[in-house]
Enzyme design. Structure first.
Site, PDB file in Angstrom:
ATOM      1  N   ASP A  22       0.846  -1.191   0.000  1.00 24.39           N
ATOM      2  CA  ASP A  22       0.000   0.000   0.000  1.00 24.39           C
ATOM      3  C   ASP A  22       0.882   1.242   0.000  1.00 24.39           C
ATOM      4  O   ASP A  22       1.889   1.308   0.693  1.00 24.39           O
ATOM      5  CB  ASP A  22      -0.919  -0.006   1.232  1.00 24.39           C
ATOM      6  CG  ASP A  22      -2.078   0.971   1.082  1.00 24.39           C
ATOM      7  OD1 ASP A  22      -3.221   0.515   0.936  1.00 24.39           O
ATOM      8  OD2 ASP A  22      -1.825   2.200   1.108  1.00 24.39           O
ATOM      9  N   ASN A  56     -12.942  -2.785   3.130  1.00 19.39           N
ATOM     10  CA  ASN A  56     -13.815  -1.643   3.347  1.00 19.39           C
ATOM     11  C   ASN A  56     -14.960  -1.713   2.345  1.00 19.39           C
ATOM     12  O   ASN A  56     -14.745  -1.979   1.160  1.00 19.39           O
ATOM     13  CB  ASN A  56     -13.029  -0.339   3.188  1.00 19.39           C
ATOM     14  CG  ASN A  56     -12.009  -0.156   4.292  1.00 19.39           C
ATOM     15  OD1 ASN A  56     -12.235  -0.561   5.422  1.00 19.39           O
ATOM     16  ND2 ASN A  56     -10.872   0.443   3.964  1.00 19.39           N
ATOM     17  N   GLN A 106     -13.984   3.064   2.138  1.00 19.31           N
ATOM     18  CA  GLN A 106     -13.614   2.609   0.797  1.00 19.31           C
ATOM     19  C   GLN A 106     -13.445   3.810  -0.132  1.00 19.31           C
ATOM     20  O   GLN A 106     -14.305   4.701  -0.196  1.00 19.31           O
ATOM     21  CB  GLN A 106     -14.679   1.662   0.233  1.00 19.31           C
ATOM     22  CG  GLN A 106     -14.231   1.012  -1.079  1.00 19.31           C
ATOM     23  CD  GLN A 106     -15.210  -0.064  -1.576  1.00 19.31           C
ATOM     24  OE1 GLN A 106     -16.291  -0.250  -1.025  1.00 19.31           O
ATOM     25  NE2 GLN A 106     -14.807  -0.747  -2.634  1.00 19.31           N
ATOM     26  N   HIS A 162     -10.831  -5.168  -3.092  1.00 18.88           N
ATOM     27  CA  HIS A 162      -9.472  -5.425  -2.643  1.00 18.88           C
ATOM     28  C   HIS A 162      -9.484  -5.707  -1.144  1.00 18.88           C
ATOM     29  O   HIS A 162     -10.320  -5.193  -0.411  1.00 18.88           O
ATOM     30  CB  HIS A 162      -8.558  -4.229  -2.934  1.00 18.88           C
ATOM     31  CG  HIS A 162      -9.061  -2.939  -2.361  1.00 18.88           C
ATOM     32  ND1 HIS A 162     -10.064  -2.221  -2.973  1.00 18.88           N
ATOM     33  CD2 HIS A 162      -8.737  -2.263  -1.239  1.00 18.88           C
ATOM     34  CE1 HIS A 162     -10.319  -1.134  -2.253  1.00 18.88           C
ATOM     35  NE2 HIS A 162      -9.541  -1.129  -1.188  1.00 18.88           N
ATOM     36  N   HIS A 183      -7.148  -5.563   2.373  1.00 23.86           N
ATOM     37  CA  HIS A 183      -5.958  -5.036   3.046  1.00 23.86           C
ATOM     38  C   HIS A 183      -5.412  -6.126   3.960  1.00 23.86           C
ATOM     39  O   HIS A 183      -6.145  -6.633   4.824  1.00 23.86           O
ATOM     40  CB  HIS A 183      -6.316  -3.834   3.912  1.00 23.86           C
ATOM     41  CG  HIS A 183      -6.839  -2.651   3.166  1.00 23.86           C
ATOM     42  ND1 HIS A 183      -6.052  -1.588   2.804  1.00 23.86           N
ATOM     43  CD2 HIS A 183      -8.086  -2.354   2.705  1.00 23.86           C
ATOM     44  CE1 HIS A 183      -6.787  -0.675   2.167  1.00 23.86           C
ATOM     45  NE2 HIS A 183      -8.027  -1.114   2.104  1.00 23.86           N
TER      46      HIS A 183
HETATM   47  P1  AMP Z   1      -9.751   1.622   0.346  1.00 25.04           P
HETATM   48  O1  AMP Z   1      -9.670   2.941   1.070  1.00 25.04           O
HETATM   49  O2  AMP Z   1     -10.189   0.481   1.183  1.00 25.04           O
HETATM   50  O3  AMP Z   1     -10.543   1.754  -0.951  1.00 25.04           O
HETATM   51  O4  AMP Z   1      -8.256   1.272  -0.023  1.00 25.04           O
HETATM   52  C1  AMP Z   1      -7.553   1.848  -1.066  1.00 25.04           C
HETATM   53  C2  AMP Z   1      -6.104   1.731  -0.712  1.00 25.04           C
HETATM   54  O5  AMP Z   1      -5.329   1.872  -1.889  1.00 25.04           O
HETATM   55  C3  AMP Z   1      -5.618   2.810   0.269  1.00 25.04           C
HETATM   56  O6  AMP Z   1      -5.081   2.183   1.431  1.00 25.04           O
HETATM   57  C4  AMP Z   1      -4.546   3.555  -0.528  1.00 25.04           C
HETATM   58  O7  AMP Z   1      -3.455   3.976   0.269  1.00 25.04           O
HETATM   59  C5  AMP Z   1      -4.138   2.530  -1.565  1.00 25.04           C
HETATM   60  N1  AMP Z   1      -3.599   3.094  -2.790  1.00 25.04           N
HETATM   61  C6  AMP Z   1      -4.114   4.091  -3.541  1.00 25.04           C
HETATM   62  N2  AMP Z   1      -3.351   4.313  -4.623  1.00 25.04           N
HETATM   63  C7  AMP Z   1      -2.327   3.427  -4.550  1.00 25.04           C
HETATM   64  C8  AMP Z   1      -1.182   3.160  -5.369  1.00 25.04           C
HETATM   65  N3  AMP Z   1      -0.950   3.846  -6.492  1.00 25.04           N
HETATM   66  N4  AMP Z   1      -0.341   2.165  -4.990  1.00 25.04           N
HETATM   67  C9  AMP Z   1      -0.565   1.478  -3.845  1.00 25.04           C
HETATM   68  N5  AMP Z   1      -1.631   1.671  -3.038  1.00 25.04           N
HETATM   69  C10 AMP Z   1      -2.477   2.635  -3.380  1.00 25.04           C
END
Ligand code: AMP
Length: 118
Positions: A33, A89, A96, A102, A104
């Site tokens: 992440d 999420n 989310q 996805h 975590h």
């Molecule tokens: P969510 O908030 O559950 O939708 O999770 C999305 C996650 O994607 C967050 O924890 C972000 O930090 C992560 N994220 C967003 N853009 C990137 C990226 N380019 N590379 C890696 N993680 C990312």
């Protein structure tokens, strides 16, 4: 679901934007992440963009959901001593931000009180 433009995760899968990939196979990719909330914070993402959250995935392709869990376990075995927190999420009010399902994977030393806050 129908999306007007590819999600960030689809763009990572298509190698349009970089990511620190730690696992990949035909159906799933996993990468660190970009804003880690724990010493180990890996996101496990099905390559299909058909499911916006885990509820849709569970009903639409339960075997793929099971595979996401297997990959999470493998990542945790390699990076976090095999113990981990697995978070999906579901919806904006639950945190989310990317509507491409996805998981975590959090591990490597989690402090008390982080349940629900990633
Ligand atoms: P969510 O908030 O559950 O939708 O999770 C999305 C996650 O994607 C967050 O924890 C972000 O930090 C992560 N994220 C967003 N853009 C990137 C990226 N380019 N590379 C890696 N993680 C990312």
């Amino acid at each position: 679901m129908t999306q007007t433009e590819p999600s960030i995760f689809t763009r990572i899968i298509d190698r349009e934007i970089p990511a620190d990939v730690v696992y990949e196979d035909d159906s799933v990719i996993a990468f660190n992440d970009i804003a880690p909330q724990a010493p180990v914070h890996v996101v496990v993402v099905p390559k299909t963009a058909d499911y916006r959250d885990v509820v849709e995935l569970a009903s639409g392709d339960p075997a793929l959901l099971a595979h996401v869990v297997e990959v999470a376990k493998q990542v945790a075995d390699e990076r976090a001593g095999g113990e981990f927190r697995l978070i999906f999420n579901n919806g904006e009010s639950a945190g989310q931000t990317i509507f491409h399902v996805h998981a975590h994977v959090l591990g490597g030393g989690l402090s008390e009180g982080t349940l629900g806050s990633k």
